[in-house]
Write an enzyme that holds these catalytic residues in place. Structure first.
Site, short mmCIF file in Angstrom:
data_model
loop_
_atom_site.label_atom_id
_atom_site.label_comp_id
_atom_site.label_asym_id
_atom_site.label_seq_id
_atom_site.Cartn_x
_atom_site.Cartn_y
_atom_site.Cartn_z
N ASP A 1 -29.78 -55.75 -6.50
CA ASP A 1 -28.43 -55.96 -7.05
C ASP A 1 -27.34 -55.69 -6.03
O ASP A 1 -26.15 -55.78 -6.35
CB ASP A 1 -28.19 -55.06 -8.27
N ASN B 1 -34.27 -39.64 -6.21
CA ASN B 1 -34.49 -39.38 -7.64
C ASN B 1 -35.34 -40.44 -8.32
O ASN B 1 -35.56 -40.37 -9.54
CB ASN B 1 -33.13 -39.29 -8.36
N GLY C 1 -27.31 -49.16 -2.58
CA GLY C 1 -28.42 -49.28 -1.64
C GLY C 1 -28.29 -48.35 -0.44
O GLY C 1 -29.14 -48.35 0.44
N ILE C 2 -27.23 -47.56 -0.41
CA ILE C 2 -26.94 -46.68 0.73
C ILE C 2 -27.32 -45.24 0.35
O ILE C 2 -27.03 -44.80 -0.76
CB ILE C 2 -25.42 -46.76 1.06
N ARG D 1 -27.61 -41.08 0.04
CA ARG D 1 -26.61 -40.14 -0.46
C ARG D 1 -25.62 -39.74 0.64
O ARG D 1 -24.39 -39.85 0.47
CB ARG D 1 -27.33 -38.90 -1.00
N ASP E 1 -35.92 -53.19 -6.54
CA ASP E 1 -34.97 -52.10 -6.33
C ASP E 1 -34.89 -51.39 -7.69
O ASP E 1 -35.30 -51.95 -8.72
CB ASP E 1 -33.62 -52.70 -5.93
N ASP F 1 -32.02 -48.76 -8.90
CA ASP F 1 -30.68 -48.58 -9.44
C ASP F 1 -29.96 -49.92 -9.56
O ASP F 1 -29.70 -50.57 -8.56
CB ASP F 1 -29.86 -47.66 -8.52
N SER G 1 -33.45 -44.04 -3.30
CA SER G 1 -33.07 -42.86 -4.07
C SER G 1 -34.18 -41.82 -4.11
O SER G 1 -35.32 -42.12 -4.47
CB SER G 1 -32.72 -43.25 -5.50
#
Ligand code: G6P
Ligand code: MG
Length: 220
Positions: free
Chosen positions: A171, A119, A45-46, A48, A8, A10, A117
């Protein structure tokens, strides 16, 4: 045999989980909703838009905002988030991550990224580690956020490995559930990550030796 480790982004590779929180907290405040770090755990993990929906529900305001309003709020959050990303440098990589990536490469174990994400490519570039990943699942191609296993399965497919031969590192609770549902072995970073096959308090404790011992325990 362990063929791949899928990360993962972030909160595992870098501390952008906190930057997401700060951006959402400020946007939520502007529409009269207050969120704290405990609530924020649910946003990890969700996607935007799904994050915004949870915030509106939390504030009892889900019915007050049209689709267009929601899109504007998401854009507002992302602009704030992007502004804070400007501070990212290779020094923003969390402790232990670079050494682990290098150890995996040295052993010929494939490395993947499974972040929802949009991004993610920008962040990996800013951290200067895009070249260490063999495959990054494209978040714009997935329909379901974590806890659905879709993004992890997409990463496995892109790497050409079976989920049963891979470890996922997360995380968030939704992320651990996604890894477990995919058939991969799960490593959690943090506290209270129910269901993690191996739980470590921070990336400082994350290294090749620990992953190896965990894998041997699962596949004696
Ligand atoms: C990750 C983060 C979430 C974030 C999501 C979408 O899963 O854990 O907090 O909402 O990515 O990120 P994005 O950068 O596309 O808004
Ligand atoms: Mg995360």
């Amino acid at each position: 045999k362990l063929d791949a480790v899928i990360f993962d982004l972030d909160g595992v590779v870098t501390d952008t989980a906190h930057l997401h929180y700060v951006a959402w907290r400020d946007v939520a405040k502007e529409i009269g909703i207050s969120i704290d770090e405990t609530f924020n755990e649910q946003l990890k993990g969700i996607s935007r838009m799904a994050s915004l929906q949870r915030i509106l529900q939390h504030g009892g305001k889900a019915a007050h905002f049209s689709t267009a309003d929601c899109e504007e709020l998401c854009a507002r959050k992302n602009n704030r988030y992007l502004a804070t990303l400007a501070s990212l440098t290779p020094e923003s990589i969390l402790p232990g991550i670079t050494a682990l990536l290098q150890a995996l490469r040295g052993r010929g174990i494939r490395i993947g990224l499974a972040s929802v994400s949009l991004n993610a490519p920008v962040i990996l570039n800013a951290l200067g580690i895009s070249h260490l990943f063999d495959y990054c699942a494209d978040a714009s191609r997935i329909v379901h956020s974590k806890p659905d296993p879709e993004i992890f399965l997409l990463a496995c497919r892109g790497l050409g490995v079976a989920a049963q031969h891979a470890i996922g590192i997360e995380d968030s609770l939704a992320g651990i559930q996604a890894i477990n549902a995919s058939g991969m072995a799960s490593v959690g970073i943090g506290e209270d990550l129910m269901g993690a096959g191996l739980l470590l308090p921070s990336t400082r404790e994350l290294n090749w030796h620990r992953l190896d011992v965990y894998w041997q325990r699962l596949h004696p």
